[in-house]
Design a protein around this motif. Structure first.
Motif, PDB file in Angstrom:
ATOM      1  N   ALA A   1      26.284 -11.271   3.870  1.00 37.60           N
ATOM      2  CA  ALA A   1      26.983 -10.244   3.097  1.00 37.60           C
ATOM      3  C   ALA A   1      27.757 -10.896   1.957  1.00 37.60           C
ATOM      4  CB  ALA A   1      27.931  -9.459   3.999  1.00 37.60           C
ATOM      5  N   ALA A   2      28.475 -11.963   2.307  1.00 36.95           N
ATOM      6  CA  ALA A   2      29.262 -12.643   1.281  1.00 36.95           C
ATOM      7  C   ALA A   2      28.363 -13.258   0.230  1.00 36.95           C
ATOM      8  CB  ALA A   2      30.130 -13.726   1.932  1.00 36.95           C
ATOM      9  N   ALA A   3      27.257 -13.863   0.698  1.00 36.93           N
ATOM     10  CA  ALA A   3      26.356 -14.523  -0.242  1.00 36.93           C
ATOM     11  C   ALA A   3      25.744 -13.508  -1.206  1.00 36.93           C
ATOM     12  CB  ALA A   3      25.252 -15.253   0.517  1.00 36.93           C
ATOM     13  N   VAL A   4      25.324 -12.378  -0.660  1.00 35.90           N
ATOM     14  CA  VAL A   4      24.724 -11.365  -1.525  1.00 35.90           C
ATOM     15  C   VAL A   4      25.773 -10.829  -2.495  1.00 35.90           C
ATOM     16  CG1 VAL A   4      23.661  -9.092  -1.585  1.00 35.90           C
ATOM     17  CG2 VAL A   4      22.910 -10.747   0.101  1.00 35.90           C
ATOM     18  N   GLY A   5      26.982 -10.631  -1.956  1.00 37.27           N
ATOM     19  CA  GLY A   5      28.065 -10.182  -2.827  1.00 37.27           C
ATOM     20  C   GLY A   5      28.304 -11.170  -3.963  1.00 37.27           C
ATOM     21  N   TRP A   6      28.318 -12.455  -3.622  1.00 37.78           N
ATOM     22  CA  TRP A   6      28.526 -13.493  -4.629  1.00 37.78           C
ATOM     23  C   TRP A   6      27.384 -13.474  -5.631  1.00 37.78           C
ATOM     24  CZ3 TRP A   6      25.455 -17.886  -5.476  1.00 37.78           C
ATOM     25  CH2 TRP A   6      25.998 -18.816  -6.392  1.00 37.78           C
ATOM     26  N   LEU A   7      26.178 -13.352  -5.088  1.00 37.92           N
ATOM     27  CA  LEU A   7      24.993 -13.354  -5.934  1.00 37.92           C
ATOM     28  C   LEU A   7      25.058 -12.215  -6.946  1.00 37.92           C
ATOM     29  CD1 LEU A   7      22.250 -14.885  -6.087  1.00 37.92           C
ATOM     30  CD2 LEU A   7      21.278 -12.984  -4.787  1.00 37.92           C
TER      31      LEU A   7
ATOM     32  N   THR B   1      26.844 -14.329 -10.382  1.00 36.00           N
ATOM     33  CA  THR B   1      25.769 -15.118 -10.982  1.00 36.00           C
ATOM     34  C   THR B   1      25.117 -14.352 -12.123  1.00 36.00           C
ATOM     35  OG1 THR B   1      24.090 -14.226  -9.532  1.00 36.00           O
ATOM     36  CG2 THR B   1      25.237 -16.197  -8.768  1.00 36.00           C
ATOM     37  N   ARG B   2      24.366 -15.098 -12.914  1.00 36.79           N
ATOM     38  CA  ARG B   2      23.638 -14.484 -14.016  1.00 36.79           C
ATOM     39  C   ARG B   2      22.634 -13.480 -13.456  1.00 36.79           C
ATOM     40  NH1 ARG B   2      20.761 -14.558 -18.808  1.00 36.79           N
ATOM     41  NH2 ARG B   2      18.591 -14.756 -18.188  1.00 36.79           N
ATOM     42  N   PHE B   3      21.967 -13.899 -12.394  1.00 31.16           N
ATOM     43  CA  PHE B   3      20.999 -13.018 -11.759  1.00 31.16           C
ATOM     44  C   PHE B   3      21.665 -11.694 -11.367  1.00 31.16           C
ATOM     45  CE2 PHE B   3      19.023 -11.589  -7.723  1.00 31.16           C
ATOM     46  CZ  PHE B   3      17.783 -11.235  -8.226  1.00 31.16           C
ATOM     47  N   GLY B   4      22.866 -11.824 -10.768  1.00 30.66           N
ATOM     48  CA  GLY B   4      23.574 -10.640 -10.329  1.00 30.66           C
ATOM     49  C   GLY B   4      23.921  -9.719 -11.484  1.00 30.66           C
ATOM     50  N   ARG B   5      24.324 -10.324 -12.605  1.00 33.19           N
ATOM     51  CA  ARG B   5      24.670  -9.502 -13.768  1.00 33.19           C
ATOM     52  C   ARG B   5      23.442  -8.756 -14.270  1.00 33.19           C
ATOM     53  NH1 ARG B   5      28.124 -13.771 -14.880  1.00 33.19           N
ATOM     54  NH2 ARG B   5      26.629 -14.818 -16.220  1.00 33.19           N
ATOM     55  N   LEU B   6      22.329  -9.470 -14.289  1.00 33.28           N
ATOM     56  CA  LEU B   6      21.090  -8.817 -14.722  1.00 33.28           C
ATOM     57  C   LEU B   6      20.754  -7.656 -13.787  1.00 33.28           C
ATOM     58  CD1 LEU B   6      18.783 -11.814 -15.705  1.00 33.28           C
ATOM     59  CD2 LEU B   6      20.296 -10.430 -17.125  1.00 33.28           C
TER      60      LEU B   6
ATOM     61  N   GLY C   1      26.964   5.133   1.917  1.00 33.57           N
ATOM     62  CA  GLY C   1      26.716   5.493   0.524  1.00 33.57           C
ATOM     63  C   GLY C   1      25.499   4.758   0.028  1.00 33.57           C
ATOM     64  N   LEU C   2      24.541   5.509  -0.475  1.00 32.84           N
ATOM     65  CA  LEU C   2      23.277   4.905  -0.906  1.00 32.84           C
ATOM     66  C   LEU C   2      23.496   3.905  -2.021  1.00 32.84           C
ATOM     67  CD1 LEU C   2      20.481   7.591  -1.046  1.00 32.84           C
ATOM     68  CD2 LEU C   2      20.416   5.360   0.032  1.00 32.84           C
ATOM     69  N   GLY C   3      22.876   2.760  -1.881  1.00 28.11           N
ATOM     70  CA  GLY C   3      22.862   1.801  -2.961  1.00 28.11           C
ATOM     71  C   GLY C   3      24.065   0.887  -3.018  1.00 28.11           C
ATOM     72  N   SER C   4      24.995   1.063  -2.096  1.00 27.76           N
ATOM     73  CA  SER C   4      26.200   0.233  -2.166  1.00 27.76           C
ATOM     74  C   SER C   4      26.190  -0.817  -1.066  1.00 27.76           C
ATOM     75  CB  SER C   4      27.440   1.117  -2.032  1.00 27.76           C
ATOM     76  OG  SER C   4      28.459   0.430  -1.355  1.00 27.76           O
ATOM     77  N   MET C   5      26.377  -2.072  -1.471  1.00 26.23           N
ATOM     78  CA  MET C   5      26.399  -3.153  -0.496  1.00 26.23           C
ATOM     79  C   MET C   5      27.607  -3.034   0.423  1.00 26.23           C
ATOM     80  SD  MET C   5      24.168  -5.271  -0.064  1.00 26.23           S
ATOM     81  CE  MET C   5      22.585  -5.493  -0.757  1.00 26.23           C
ATOM     82  N   ARG C   6      28.729  -2.708  -0.191  1.00 24.98           N
ATOM     83  CA  ARG C   6      29.928  -2.548   0.629  1.00 24.98           C
ATOM     84  C   ARG C   6      29.721  -1.409   1.614  1.00 24.98           C
ATOM     85  NH1 ARG C   6      35.086  -1.822  -2.861  1.00 24.98           N
ATOM     86  NH2 ARG C   6      33.520  -1.587  -4.472  1.00 24.98           N
ATOM     87  N   GLY C   7      29.014  -0.373   1.123  1.00 27.04           N
ATOM     88  CA  GLY C   7      28.703   0.766   1.979  1.00 27.04           C
ATOM     89  C   GLY C   7      27.860   0.360   3.165  1.00 27.04           C
TER      90      GLY C   7
ATOM     91  N   ALA D   1      30.661   5.217  -2.622  1.00 23.46           N
ATOM     92  CA  ALA D   1      29.660   5.529  -3.623  1.00 23.46           C
ATOM     93  C   ALA D   1      29.283   4.230  -4.297  1.00 23.46           C
ATOM     94  CB  ALA D   1      30.219   6.513  -4.628  1.00 23.46           C
ATOM     95  N   ARG D   2      28.101   4.192  -4.823  1.00 23.55           N
ATOM     96  CA  ARG D   2      27.581   2.904  -5.263  1.00 23.55           C
ATOM     97  C   ARG D   2      28.484   2.243  -6.307  1.00 23.55           C
ATOM     98  NH1 ARG D   2      23.804   3.953  -9.717  1.00 23.55           N
ATOM     99  NH2 ARG D   2      23.751   1.718  -9.672  1.00 23.55           N
ATOM    100  N   ALA D   3      28.894   1.081  -5.919  1.00 16.70           N
ATOM    101  CA  ALA D   3      29.810   0.358  -6.786  1.00 16.70           C
ATOM    102  C   ALA D   3      29.340  -1.080  -6.946  1.00 16.70           C
ATOM    103  CB  ALA D   3      31.211   0.367  -6.187  1.00 16.70           C
ATOM    104  N   ALA D   4      29.050  -1.689  -5.821  1.00 22.78           N
ATOM    105  CA  ALA D   4      28.769  -3.132  -5.864  1.00 22.78           C
ATOM    106  C   ALA D   4      27.354  -3.448  -6.342  1.00 22.78           C
ATOM    107  CB  ALA D   4      28.988  -3.740  -4.489  1.00 22.78           C
ATOM    108  N   ALA D   5      26.387  -2.683  -5.849  1.00 27.25           N
ATOM    109  CA  ALA D   5      25.007  -3.022  -6.170  1.00 27.25           C
ATOM    110  C   ALA D   5      24.669  -2.547  -7.568  1.00 27.25           C
ATOM    111  CB  ALA D   5      24.067  -2.405  -5.157  1.00 27.25           C
TER     112      ALA D   5
END
Lengths: 286, 423, 619
Positions: free
Chosen positions: A151-157, A161-166, A232-238, A282-286
């Motif tokens: 969870a933390a790694a995906v959150g960090w990613l 990261t650049r990948f995450g921003r994209l 919540g659909l699409g949210s990692m925290r969710g 609601a989707r925030a993180a992803a």
């Protein structure tokens, strides 16, 4: 309660893949359960083979994770298949993943048969922990830790990261992202593969504590689905919160009123859908 | 209006009558070609391993019968269809009966499916020899007096035997019991039977918790925690699929197997998965109606176990024997009826008559059908042991009980029968 | 072409199946009848209303359990009573679930229906004392039309009287559904599928109609389930499991949801294919999965799409296009024209009234009560102040133009006035009724219509259908479930009138989505006029149209307004020629505030307005 957290960790891994893919590609992937099941079977096979070939048993955790990652190789071709209908109504995408569920079910039966598969003796290799009257297998803690770490790694990613921003850019506004020169097909392929990997690694990680059986995929979809709806659909925290809620709720129901074990989850799901259709997060993180 | 309707209905009736006439006359080739035997076996889902085991027993029986010249000189030809949900399986059953025109149908494992199939067998007048799928409701309500269905043993037989063994081995040693059973009729019936017998045998035990995970659950950590909290002296469990080893594994990991006695009524069906690593000794373990390492195994059983091991690299379980018995009984009944009918291939009615009360040598020993179409056989249970050549537990000593002891006799209710026991 | 002949032949063939001597295939037709009925309902929901239910098996299970309950618990074996009860039970369950579900569309609707299906499944499983749990409940042999047919055994009964009874029911259900989709009600459903917000703007409430469609679909499902349960002889919880719902959708797609008969064909092909493939291989699920994937990817219009006829076509011809907005709650985000757009000249016929501009057409000597009035309206979007205390009153006989630079709050004001957006503070009244945020549907009923700045049409409906939606809405015909729209002379006449007024008379059967950009907007405007409102709000009716055509359009508008006796027009407009040429009054907005409010002459004289809004001295 710890049982609930263990269950939550497993659910999170499966649901996280679902969330990631939905968050970015807007595809509700019913086949996430199939990836989980495939991961479990493949994990059993690879570890059994490795131990048979003389690998030290204590390394099995690494082998399991490796098997999950290797299996994620099915991600790109599956994504390629889904890509044919990205511009279609979501209903078609949902149906295509339903087709995948049907197909993977038989793929598993074809390769592994109908008998349950398990890893007999590695579960307790890392020992047990005694806390008062409680005995906890260390491996359960490993899975919980792995869930939290992933969870933390995906959150960090996704955030650092650049990948995450994209990814977040593409999730927010795919057309704009494309106009800005992001290679969307490649990004989608990677995101989908990451989603698959979360499912397969999840399936592989849980297998020492349980056994792989044919219908585990279909059974899991329903629970993973409950998790994402609640979270919540699409949210990692969710996904994280939803998995915790479902896992702990189930544990509490079992401890207090076992009859409500399954029914209670649906009631919560419907309550959430009715009161907060976008989910608690609601989707925030992803 | 009324007259036209009546005419129409009469027309319809006539049409159907013509159709029925065609159905009733068996085709001329039926008595010379191979004997067609329909098999309904689960191939997917939780029951799939059970269905597969039944198919293996079927194959073994067919190979033997065909090698010995078939039934009255007719070879057996199998028509296998899939057992799935009740609706689809009813359709498959009709296909076997109406389209494939099989002589007899065997198979079916799941209770819900069995309850749907029973009446259809009567409707089609097609002989059905069930492998399993027999709950109280099915026996007492849905199919009170079946003619074309021959049923397996009562579902509760193994709970009854396990309860008797519990009393034998643990009387006075346990005060509290807990149940963990699948959330459906089989699990419910077993737990209820167990509690009733505990009461009847004056075990003086209190149930502290009963858990009902769904069939197909793969994670019992929360259940194990709840069981640990309730600290029962004995845990009664009727799991029969992959959930049995999962529960044992997780219970063992949580230290539950060290402090608590276990009764696993049916887990012998997945005996190979009960690895020594996590399955304790001294647990009451039921193998249903066939034990592959029975101490005084017949040559037939030894042959089957060898055949099974060579082909599948696995040790067989009871469902193979249910399936084997249905075919062996059918063959014996046809031959018996043919003798009575002067050597001609008997009619279905004659075969039914011959099946009632028939006794044949099955893999696990003598088995028979009662006059009320219920199977009689022996059950094998015992205390689990690690002293064997396998990596999984077996039982020693092996206790054998006949269904005459552990199955309610014809015409009584289960609880009525239990209450009539003399203490 | 699937003509009536083919249909008749198919029906005849089906009616002859029991006489073919293959009793098994006759029994296999029975689930086909049940599924056929259920799928007709499901397709009303998906093909016509655009809602994909992944929990429709719930209603089949309800029907089956109703049959089980009545026959085995109450000894009620009259099949007519069973069918009516199944329909009633399905309706009773469909209303509350529908109320909750139809608030959402797309994936959310699918998920919610799936959740309800699984809830019911768990209920069936759990409350075994009531439902028999996993063992289900027996469904006993029913009496048909009071007759038991006891002289027939069950197979004869099933392949004889029951067969024809079920076939008749399917035919009846097909006829009923055929009428429903061709009724004014059916048209409204399709309008909602195409564009729910636009539908609301012409007074068709998406929620009510979706609910109605959901309930109808549920009733068809319930009846289908009861029909299905008799041959099986058992109602069991697996009927409600989500994969069963998945199979229903599979059948729908296989046959083709875009065609009225697609679902029926899909049920037929699915059942017989499953029959064959299941006997052939134990890996039939893989084959079915692959088949579904192929259908989804290559033949989204299903089998019917392979030889489709226009006559029976129900769904939009271009289903590759995304329908409507993404999420459940968002206002449509259809993109407007990027950059300059070339539109073909609007066919302004020479015929319609070429009267002089009705400036001051209705003398406003006595100042009547305002028709529409905004007082101190503030609208905030987060921290952004879109409207900052705007007051405005429009009276009968006025043609008011709202001008202002981009971002001045013009569209926000129109949205607030037309009930789409609720003001953060302040009052909006229409004919003295507080209408702040009451939504377009109710405002249309009160007599206020609007058109949109960005193209807002029903892409998959023809011009005639688009206009008919508004006429149906105005005449309150939407509640007519079984009436034929095509035979409704009043609707047809009125559609013809409006079409003639706006120059669409020769393009009535064109799909709206294929019209040139300018005409799409004009069609939107025509729809608003067809509502015969008292007040009409036009949000840049001529944007994206060449200057040459703008005046022609305005001429048409003004003529139409006179003809329909519209009491007041409020328009947002950028083109100052139009504004000053047609308006009685001009309201200038800037930065969310009212800058000026006066006659064209007063505005021309207002230097402040001239510099900030017009930017140049008008000619």
């Amino acid at each position: 309660m710890l049982g609930g957290v263990f269950h939550a960790a497993v659910l999170f891994l499966a649901a996280a893949g679902l969330q990631l893919v939905f968050g970015v590609q807007k595809i509700l992937n019913l086949a996430c359960g199939s990836f989980y099941a495939l991961g479990a079977y493949f994990g059993v096979s690879l570890v059994t083979w490795a131990l048979g070939a003389g690998a030290p048993p204590s390394l099995f955790l690494g082998i399991l994770i490796l098997s999950g990652v290797l299996l994620a190789a099915i991600g790109p071709p599956v994504e390629r298949l889904l890509r044919t209908i990205y511009d279609r109504d979501e209903s078609f995408q949902l149906l295509l993943t339903f087709a995948l569920v049907l197909m993977f079910e038989d793929v598993i039966r074809f390769f592994w048969g109908t008998a349950p598969h398990q890893l007999g003796s590695v579960y307790l290799i890392y020992g047990q922990l005694k806390v008062g009257a409680l005995t906890i297998p260390v491996y359960n803690l490993v899975v919980i830790a792995a869930g939290a770490t992933i969870a933390a790694a995906v959150g960090w990613l996704l955030t650092r990261t650049r990948f995450g921003r994209l990814v977040r850019a593409a999730a927010e506004n795919p057309r704009m992202a494309e106009a800005l020169g992001i290679d969307l097909p490649r990004l989608y392929s990677r995101v989908f593969t990451l989603g698959v990997a979360l499912g397969t690694v999840g399936g592989a990680l849980v297998i020492p504590a349980t056994a792989a059986m044919n219908e585990m995929g279909i059974e899991l979809i329903v629970e993973a689905f409950a998790v994402v709806v609640i979270g919540g659909l699409g949210s990692m925290r969710g996904a994280f919160a939803g998995a915790l809620i479902v896992g702990v709720l189930k544990a509490v129901a079992i401890a207090i009123y076992p009859e409500l074990e399954m029914l209670g989850i649906y009631v919560i799901v419907i309550a959430v859908l009715v009161l907060r259709p976008a989910g608690l997060f609601a989707r925030a993180a992803a | 209006m009324a007259t036209t309707r009546r005419t129409f209905l009469r027309l319809l009736g006539g049409a159907s009558g013509a159709l029925a006439a065609r159905l009733d006359v068996p085709p001329a080739f039926a008595q010379t070609g191979p004997v067609k035997i329909g098999v309904l076996a689960a191939k997917a889902g939780v029951t799939a391993p059970v269905g597969e085991s039944g198919l293996r027993g079927t194959q073994f029986a067919v190979d033997r019968i065909n090698a010995a010249g078939g039934i009255l000189g007719r070879r057996i030809e199998l028509v296998v269809e899939e057992e799935s949900n009740p609706k689809d399986t009813v359709e498959r059953f009709r296909k076997l009966g109406l389209q494939s025109r099989v002589d007899v149908i065997t198979g079916v494992v799941s209770t819900g499916v069995g309850l749907a199939i029973g009446p259809v067998a009567e409707e089609l007048k097609t002989l059905w020899l069930a492998w399993d799928a027999t709950t109280q409701k099915g026996v007492e309500e849905t199919m009170p007096k079946p003619r074309y269905s021959f049923r397996s043993v009562d579902n509760e037989a193994e709970a009854v035997m396990a309860s008797i063994l519990t009393a034998k081995h643990l009387k006075g040693k346990i005060k509290t019991v807990a149940g963990i059973n699948n959330d459906y009729s089989y699990g419910r019936d077993n737990w209820a039977a167990f509690l009733a017998i505990m009461k009847k045998l004056e075990m003086g035990v209190t149930p502290v918790v009963d858990l009902w995970p769904k069939l197909g659950e793969t994670n019992f950590t929360s259940h194990v925690a709840a069981l640990g909290q309730a600290r029962p002296d004995l845990i009664f469990c009727s799991f029969w699929s992959a959930d049995a080893p999962i529960l044992m594994k997780q219970a063992h990991a949580a230290g539950l197997t060290a402090t608590t006695k276990f009764v696993m009524t049916t887990a012998g069906g997945v005996h190979e998965s009960l690895k020594k690593a996590f399955t304790p000794e001294g647990m009451i373990l039921g193998y249903n109606s066939m034990y592959f390492e029975a101490p005084n195994a017949s040559p037939l059983l030894r042959e089957f176990v060898r055949w099974h091991q060579e082909r599948f690299k696995e040790w067989p379980n009871y469902e193979s024997d249910h399936a084997y018995f249905t075919l062996a009984a059918y063959r014996a009944a046809v031959e018996k009826a043919a003798r009575a009918a002067g050597g001609k291939w008997p009619s279905t009615d004659q075969i039914i008559e011959a099946l009632e009360g028939i006794e044949v040598e099955s893999l696990s020993g003598k088995r028979s059908y009662r006059a009320d179409h219920v199977m009689e056989c022996s059950f094998f249970q015992g205390l689990s042991t690690h002293r064997n050549k396998h990596d999984f537990v077996t039982i020693d000593p092996v206790e054998v009980m006949s269904t005459r002891q552990i199955q309610k006799p014809s015409g009584t209710g289960l609880y009525e029968w239990i209450n009539s026991w003399k203490a | 072409m699937i003509g009536r002949g083919a249909l008749g032949l198919a029906l005849l063939a089906v009616a002859l199946v029991p006489f073919a001597g293959r009793a098994y295939y006759a029994t296999l037709m029975l689930p086909f009848f049940g599924y056929g009925l259920a799928l007709l309902g499901l397709n009303l929901l998906f093909g016509y209303t655009g809602l994909l239910s992944f929990g429709h098996a719930l209603f089949l299970a309800l029907g089956a359990y109703t049959a089980a309950y009545l026959t085995s618990a109450f000894g009620m074996v009259h099949f007519e009573a069973i069918l009516v009860s199944a329909a009633a039970v399905a309706a009773v369950v469909a209303v509350p679930t529908g109320l909750l579900c139809v608030r959402y569309v797309k994936i959310y609707f699918g998920m919610l229906t799936l959740a309800f299906g699984m809830l019911f499944y768990s209920f069936l499983f759990k409350f075994y004392a009531l439902t028999g749990g996993d063992e289900g409940m027996r469904v006993l042999r029913p009496k048909l039309l009071g007759r038991g047919f006891d002289f027939l055994d069950k197979v004869e009964f099933l392949t004889g009287p029951y067969y024809f009874y079920a076939l008749a029911l399917l035919v009846l259900g097909t006829v009923v559904m055929w009428r429903i989709v061709r009724s004014p009600f059916g048209l409204c459903l399709r309008a909602i599928r195409e564009n729910p917000d636009k539908a609301a703007a012409v007074g068709v409430s998406a929620r009510c109609y979706r609910l109605a469609a959901f309930v109808i679909a549920g009733v068809f499902g319930g009846v289908g389930g009861a029909l299905l349960a008799v041959p099986t002889g058992l109602a069991d919880p697996l009927l409600a499991y989500w994969t069963h719902s998945g199979n229903l959708v599979f059948m729908l797609l296989l046959g083709g949801f875009a065609n009225f008969f697609g679902p029926i064909l899909g049920a037929f092909v699915f059942i017989f294919l499953q029959d064959q493939v299941m006997s052939l291989t134990q890996y039939w699920r893989f084959i079915f999965g692959a088949l579904l994937a192929i259908v989804v990817i290559c033949f989204p219009r299903g089998l019917m799409g392979l030889f489709d006829s226009e006559g029976a076509s129900a769904a939009p011809s271009d289903i590759h296009r995304q329908r409507g907005p993404h999420g459940p709650l968002r206002i449509p985000s259809q993109r407007g024209p990027h950059g300059p757009l070339r539109t073909s000249p609007v066919d302004t016929p020479a015929k319609p009234a070429h009267e002089p501009l009705p400036s001051r057409a209705r003398p406003a000597g006595t100042r009547p009560r305002p028709l529409i009035e905004a007082r101190d309206v503030v609208k905030l979007y987060g921290d952004v102040v879109a409207l900052d205390g705007v007051s405005l009153a429009v009276r009968e006989g006025e043609f008011v133009s709202i001008i202002g630079p981009n971002g001045a709050g013009k569209t926000t004001l129109v949205n607030v006035l037309s009930g789409l957006g609720k003001p953060s503070s302040g009052r909006v009244t229409f004919k003295g009724v507080d209408v702040a945020g009451i939504g377009p549907v109710r405002l249309v009923r009160l007599g206020l219509a609007r058109s949109f700045q960005l193209v807002n049409i029903f892409p998959g409906l023809t011009v005639a259908e688009t206009l008919a939606v508004t006429v149906v809405s105005r005449l309150g015909r939407g509640r007519r479930l079984l009436a034929s729209l095509a035979r409704d002379a009043e609707v047809r006449a009125q559609v013809g009138d409006v079409a003639a007024l706006f120059g669409f008379a020769d393009r009535l059967s064109c799909l709206a989505g294929t019209l040139p950009q300018g005409d799409k907007k004009l069609l939107d405007v025509a729809g608003a006029f067809a509502l015969h409102p008292d007040v009409i709000l036009l949000d840049e009716p001529t944007s994206g149209v060449s200057t040459r055509d703008k005046h022609a359009i305005m001429e048409v508008l003004v003529a139409a307004a006179k003809r329909i006796a519209i009491k007041a027009i409020i328009q947002v407009e950028h083109d100052m020629d139009i504004v000053f040429g047609y308006s009685d009054r001009i309201v200038a907005l800037h930065g969310g505030r009212l800058l000026a409010d006066g006659t064209p002459a007063e505005i021309r004289a207002d230097t402040h307005v001239v510099t900030t809004v017009l930017g140049k001295r008008p000619a």
